[in-house]
Design a protein around this motif. Structure first.
Motif, PDB file in Angstrom:
ATOM      1  N   ILE A   8      86.556  42.624  11.812  1.00  0.00           N
ATOM      2  CA  ILE A   8      87.630  42.480  10.840  1.00  0.00           C
ATOM      3  C   ILE A   8      87.545  41.080  10.248  1.00  0.00           C
ATOM      4  O   ILE A   8      87.441  40.091  10.987  1.00  0.00           O
ATOM      5  N   VAL A   9      87.554  41.004   8.924  1.00  0.00           N
ATOM      6  CA  VAL A   9      87.420  39.702   8.256  1.00  0.00           C
ATOM      7  C   VAL A   9      88.572  39.474   7.287  1.00  0.00           C
ATOM      8  O   VAL A   9      89.058  40.400   6.635  1.00  0.00           O
ATOM      9  N   ASP A  30      91.061  43.792  20.852  1.00  0.00           N
ATOM     10  CA  ASP A  30      90.190  42.640  20.632  1.00  0.00           C
ATOM     11  C   ASP A  30      89.254  42.465  21.814  1.00  0.00           C
ATOM     12  O   ASP A  30      89.667  42.565  22.976  1.00  0.00           O
ATOM     13  N   VAL A  31      87.997  42.205  21.509  1.00  0.00           N
ATOM     14  CA  VAL A  31      87.015  42.003  22.554  1.00  0.00           C
ATOM     15  C   VAL A  31      86.691  40.532  22.735  1.00  0.00           C
ATOM     16  O   VAL A  31      86.162  40.102  23.755  1.00  0.00           O
ATOM     17  N   ALA A  32      87.000  39.745  21.717  1.00  0.00           N
ATOM     18  CA  ALA A  32      86.755  38.304  21.779  1.00  0.00           C
ATOM     19  C   ALA A  32      87.858  37.611  21.008  1.00  0.00           C
ATOM     20  O   ALA A  32      88.410  38.171  20.049  1.00  0.00           O
ATOM     21  N   PRO A  33      88.223  36.424  21.421  1.00  0.00           N
ATOM     22  CA  PRO A  33      89.329  35.741  20.731  1.00  0.00           C
ATOM     23  C   PRO A  33      88.998  35.450  19.276  1.00  0.00           C
ATOM     24  O   PRO A  33      87.854  35.152  18.931  1.00  0.00           O
ATOM     25  N   SER A  34      89.988  35.566  18.417  1.00  0.00           N
ATOM     26  CA  SER A  34      89.787  35.222  17.011  1.00  0.00           C
ATOM     27  C   SER A  34      89.721  33.711  16.881  1.00  0.00           C
ATOM     28  O   SER A  34      90.101  32.970  17.791  1.00  0.00           O
ATOM     29  N   ALA A  43      81.420  33.470   0.573  1.00  0.00           N
ATOM     30  CA  ALA A  43      81.704  32.441   1.571  1.00  0.00           C
ATOM     31  C   ALA A  43      81.959  33.129   2.903  1.00  0.00           C
ATOM     32  O   ALA A  43      82.284  34.317   2.964  1.00  0.00           O
ATOM     33  N   VAL A  44      81.818  32.378   3.994  1.00  0.00           N
ATOM     34  CA  VAL A  44      82.132  32.953   5.300  1.00  0.00           C
ATOM     35  C   VAL A  44      83.632  33.251   5.342  1.00  0.00           C
ATOM     36  O   VAL A  44      84.429  32.620   4.642  1.00  0.00           O
ATOM     37  N   PRO A  45      84.049  34.231   6.152  1.00  0.00           N
ATOM     38  CA  PRO A  45      85.480  34.531   6.230  1.00  0.00           C
ATOM     39  C   PRO A  45      86.260  33.354   6.820  1.00  0.00           C
ATOM     40  O   PRO A  45      85.744  32.609   7.654  1.00  0.00           O
ATOM     41  N   ARG A  46      87.484  33.195   6.381  1.00  0.00           N
ATOM     42  CA  ARG A  46      88.307  32.139   6.972  1.00  0.00           C
ATOM     43  C   ARG A  46      88.745  32.524   8.375  1.00  0.00           C
ATOM     44  O   ARG A  46      89.118  31.667   9.181  1.00  0.00           O
ATOM     45  N   GLU A  47      88.684  33.831   8.660  1.00  0.00           N
ATOM     46  CA  GLU A  47      89.028  34.304   9.992  1.00  0.00           C
ATOM     47  C   GLU A  47      88.321  35.634  10.225  1.00  0.00           C
ATOM     48  O   GLU A  47      88.149  36.427   9.307  1.00  0.00           O
ATOM     49  N   TYR A  48      87.874  35.866  11.453  1.00  0.00           N
ATOM     50  CA  TYR A  48      87.298  37.162  11.797  1.00  0.00           C
ATOM     51  C   TYR A  48      87.606  37.454  13.259  1.00  0.00           C
ATOM     52  O   TYR A  48      87.894  36.551  14.051  1.00  0.00           O
ATOM     53  N   ARG A  49      87.538  38.720  13.608  1.00  0.00           N
ATOM     54  CA  ARG A  49      87.634  39.087  15.015  1.00  0.00           C
ATOM     55  C   ARG A  49      86.887  40.389  15.244  1.00  0.00           C
ATOM     56  O   ARG A  49      86.685  41.173  14.316  1.00  0.00           O
ATOM     57  N   LEU A  50      86.484  40.602  16.483  1.00  0.00           N
ATOM     58  CA  LEU A  50      85.783  41.815  16.876  1.00  0.00           C
ATOM     59  C   LEU A  50      86.680  42.645  17.775  1.00  0.00           C
ATOM     60  O   LEU A  50      87.362  42.116  18.659  1.00  0.00           O
ATOM     61  N   GLN A  51      86.655  43.945  17.530  1.00  0.00           N
ATOM     62  CA  GLN A  51      87.436  44.870  18.335  1.00  0.00           C
ATOM     63  C   GLN A  51      86.547  46.015  18.801  1.00  0.00           C
ATOM     64  O   GLN A  51      85.607  46.406  18.102  1.00  0.00           O
ATOM     65  N   HIS A  94      77.219  33.522  16.818  1.00  0.00           N
ATOM     66  CA  HIS A  94      77.091  34.166  18.127  1.00  0.00           C
ATOM     67  C   HIS A  94      78.471  34.353  18.753  1.00  0.00           C
ATOM     68  O   HIS A  94      79.275  33.419  18.787  1.00  0.00           O
ATOM     69  N   VAL A  95      78.717  35.541  19.248  1.00  0.00           N
ATOM     70  CA  VAL A  95      79.977  35.853  19.916  1.00  0.00           C
ATOM     71  C   VAL A  95      79.648  36.540  21.237  1.00  0.00           C
ATOM     72  O   VAL A  95      78.861  37.494  21.270  1.00  0.00           O
ATOM     73  N   ARG A  96      80.243  36.052  22.321  1.00  0.00           N
ATOM     74  CA  ARG A  96      80.007  36.640  23.642  1.00  0.00           C
ATOM     75  C   ARG A  96      81.329  37.031  24.275  1.00  0.00           C
ATOM     76  O   ARG A  96      82.372  36.443  23.984  1.00  0.00           O
ATOM     77  N   TRP A  97      81.283  38.018  25.155  1.00  0.00           N
ATOM     78  CA  TRP A  97      82.479  38.451  25.870  1.00  0.00           C
ATOM     79  C   TRP A  97      82.069  39.065  27.199  1.00  0.00           C
ATOM     80  O   TRP A  97      80.891  39.338  27.448  1.00  0.00           O
ATOM     81  N   THR A  98      83.058  39.285  28.046  1.00  0.00           N
ATOM     82  CA  THR A  98      82.813  39.973  29.307  1.00  0.00           C
ATOM     83  C   THR A  98      82.388  41.407  29.013  1.00  0.00           C
ATOM     84  O   THR A  98      82.973  42.072  28.161  1.00  0.00           O
TER      85      THR A  98
END
Length: 674
Positions: free
Chosen positions: A657-658, A628-632, A611-619, A643-647
């Motif tokens: 991280i999942v 963190d590069v994008a909000p969780s 299943a997809v993660p219940r939460e993830y974030r990119l660092q 799709h995840v975008r950031w400055t």
């Protein structure tokens, strides 16, 4: 009259009739592409809705296979990073591929024929660039120059068609190492024709084997080289090189003459092999002793003269005791001494052979040849009903126990896969959607400024007829084309018959099934977008490198950055979290600071284990610290692209991280960083 001239004359007369009433003909109701894409492709719908031509008909099985084949095409697009995309033949690695790309040149004709119909031109562009910048190693025979010209007939882009003309000519001349100058024909070992265990190779071994050997002058390689020479003549003329154009036109004419004179067997009423080798079992120039499906390939490339003597060969394809198997076209007739004898195994599993099994590979080529026969030859052997019956038979082959999965080869009586190895699932060495668009729908691509449509459907009342169909968003010479057939006008609520639309305007109509031609200008095509994935790595152990928490399998870690994205459960692809710990991470080390702006994350789900993660974030790592590069909390989707975008930021590493769903694991198919 020459059939090609007859076709043009008929089309011109129809055009004169239909244009007078075109303004009164309303466009047919459009397919709701967003709805269809969502229903067919789920979370991956956006990739398809922006790219593919859409199709619907009164035969739901054909529709199912049509959309499955676009899913197959998408799955086989491998991102090489700076080198762009290529099409693969096998989803996963095989021992005879070109390393480290996993490319094989033998299926390139199918890949380009299917890809030419996409509205996004990058995939065919990149693939052709790759093959002509060193990717075509001639491991197998191919007809790639002809395919490039065939793509030009659809998109009308002259500059793209001639971009690699020098390399195309060079590769053609390299095949002189398989040219017999005394006979004026090309020869090849069947294995290197991608067709091991043919009559020539088995008989050259005295019936003992047939994997290697059996060098022969074959209809296949000679049809390919004829088509390539003809294409190079036309491409050279487009480039203004009249000398090269004349040279290649002469080569094509010479091959055509030799094939018809020397590879035609009056006794078998079929195009056949002749041996190039002499040993204790066979002699040079001796003809083989049976009919094979490969004998129809001269029609695939319009090599054959419009002559009833040659057209008679098609009776064998319709003969249940000949090449017309109960569930598909046999590659060899049952009368052959070694028909369906299994010689080769991987362990206890049967391996590939061409002594009778049905191959989607050659079935596609034969159906293309049959479509040519029906479109512009004068013959009475094959009917449109025959074509649709065989097309439906081929469509049915895609289903196994209710699931769509095209494999390598099949038993002609049971329709069950023969090889059935792990590599065989969702095999891309065949075509289908090109058959639908050029055959069933009948778009006959041309080099001039004319759109020609001639659907190969039988008349109403025939059991193989379709009551209705519609193809739309079909790219042609820079325009968007739609073709609609409605036998009685009830399905779409308009005039009964065939309608052709260009850019939303109905420009031609006729009440009965038949040929329509429409003048069409050639528009300049927009440049394809080409973002570069910085995370892709084809060679294990080099930068960028993947790593993961826990004792992760290096092969599975590499899967998540190898540029391959598919969501078929039969072939696991990607890095899996373990079942107990949470959170877990997957990281990419670029080996140097790089500019990063966005990510495309592919998660696999199966409704069971994953299943997809219940939460993830990119660092990203800045110095020795991760930040963190994008909000969780951004919603993850399964079997599609998150799709995840950031400055824009500069970093040498990034990690995902999942946190898993309770009782589930997470599979990361691909982490693509751009």
């Amino acid at each position: 009259m020459n059939p090609h001239r007859l076709r043009a004359a008929i089309g011109a007369s129809i055009l004169a009739v239909v244009l007078g009433t075109a303004s009164a003909q309303a466009s047919s109701p459009a397919i709701d592409t967003e709805r269809v894409a969502q229903a067919r492709f789920g979370n991956d719908a956006s990739w398809y809705s922006a790219r593919i031509p859409f199709f619907e008909s009164s035969d739901p099985q054909i529709d199912d296979v049509y959309y499955y084949r676009w899913k197959l095409f998408r799955a086989h697009q491998r991102d090489l990073g700076a080198e762009g995309f290529i099409s693969t033949e096998f989803l996963d690695d095989v021992g005879w591929q070109r390393e480290p790309y996993a490319s094989l040149n033998d299926a390139s004709g199918f890949h380009i024929a299917e890809g030419r119909w996409l509205r996004d031109r990058r995939y065919a562009d990149d693939y052709i660039d790759f093959m002509y910048r060193g990717g075509n190693d001639r491991h197998f025979t191919d007809y790639m120059a002809d395919s490039v010209y065939g793509r030009f007939l659809v998109d009308g882009d002259r500059a793209a068609a001639v971009r690699h003309l020098g390399a195309m000519r060079h590769i053609y001349r390299l095949w002189d190492d398989r040219f017999d100058f005394t006979k004026g024909l090309y020869w090849v070992e069947p294995l290197l024709d991608a067709t091991e265990y043919t009559i020539s190779s088995i008989d050259a071994s005295g019936g003992k084997d047939g994997f290697r050997g059996g060098d022969a002058f074959r209809p296949s390689i000679n049809a390919y080289m004829f088509a390539n020479a003809r294409a190079l003549a036309k491409l050279s003329a487009m480039a203004g090189d009249t000398t090269a154009a004349a040279d290649f036109a002469a080569r094509a004419a010479a091959i055509k003459a030799r094939v018809q004179d020397d590879l035609w067997s009056p006794a078998l009423s079929h195009f056949i092999d002749r041996y190039q080798v002499t040993n204790e079992f066979v002699k040079y120039w001796q003809p083989i002793r049976g009919r094979e499906l490969v004998g129809y390939l001269p029609w695939t490339f319009d090599l054959v003269d419009d002559d009833a003597r040659f057209a008679a060969a098609w009776r064998h394809a319709l003969d249940p005791q000949g090449l017309g198997g109960a569930t598909g076209l046999r590659t060899v007739e049952p009368s052959y001494q070694y028909y369906m004898r299994q010689y080769r195994y991987e362990g206890t599993a049967p391996e590939c052979q061409w002594n009778g099994p049905v191959w989607p590979f050659q079935t596609t080529q034969v159906l293309t040849g049959m479509a040519n026969l029906l479109d512009h030859y004068s013959q009475s052997v094959v009917t449109r009903s025959d074509y649709m019956r065989l097309l439906r038979q081929y469509a049915a082959m895609h289903f196994q126990q209710g699931l769509l999965d095209i494999e390598e080869d099949y038993h002609p009586e049971t329709g069950r896969p023969i090889v059935g190895l792990a590599r065989s699932h969702h095999y891309f060495h065949s075509g289908f959607n090109d058959l639908i668009l050029t055959g069933l729908v009948g778009i006959r691509p041309r080099a001039d400024d004319v759109l020609e449509v001639n659907p190969l459907l039988p008349v109403n009342g025939d059991p193989q007829a379709l009551r209705w169909f519609r193809a739309q968003d079909v790219p042609y010479h820079g325009h968007s084309v739609a073709v609609t057939w409605d036998a009685d006008g009830r399905h779409y609520g308009g005039k009964p018959g065939l309608t052709v639309e260009v850019d939303g305007a109905a420009l031609a109509h006729r009440a009965t099934m038949g040929r329509l031609t429409v003048p069409i200008s050639r528009l300049r095509l927009p440049e394809a977008e080409r973002p570069i994935a910085q995370s892709v790595q084809l060679v294990r152990g080099q930068f960028p490198k993947g790593s993961a928490s826990g004792m992760a399998d290096p092969e599975r870690v590499h899967d998540a950055i190898d540029g391959r994205v598919w969501f078929f459960p039969e072939l696991p692809n990607g890095w899996d979290t373990d079942a107990t710990r949470s959170p877990q991470w997957f990281a990419i080390d670029f080996g140097k600071p790089v500019r990063l702006t966005r990510a495309e994350i592919a998660f696999f789900t199966d409704g069971k284990t994953f299943a997809v993660p219940r939460e993830y974030r990119l660092q990203v790592r800045s110095g020795n610290a991760w930040q963190d590069v994008a909000p969780s909390g951004s919603r993850a989707i399964g079997n599609g692209i998150t799709h995840v975008r950031w400055t824009e930021t500069v970093a040498d590493r990034i990690r995902l991280i999942v946190r898993q769903q309770p009782g589930k694991r997470t599979r990361l198919v691909e982490l693509k960083i751009l």
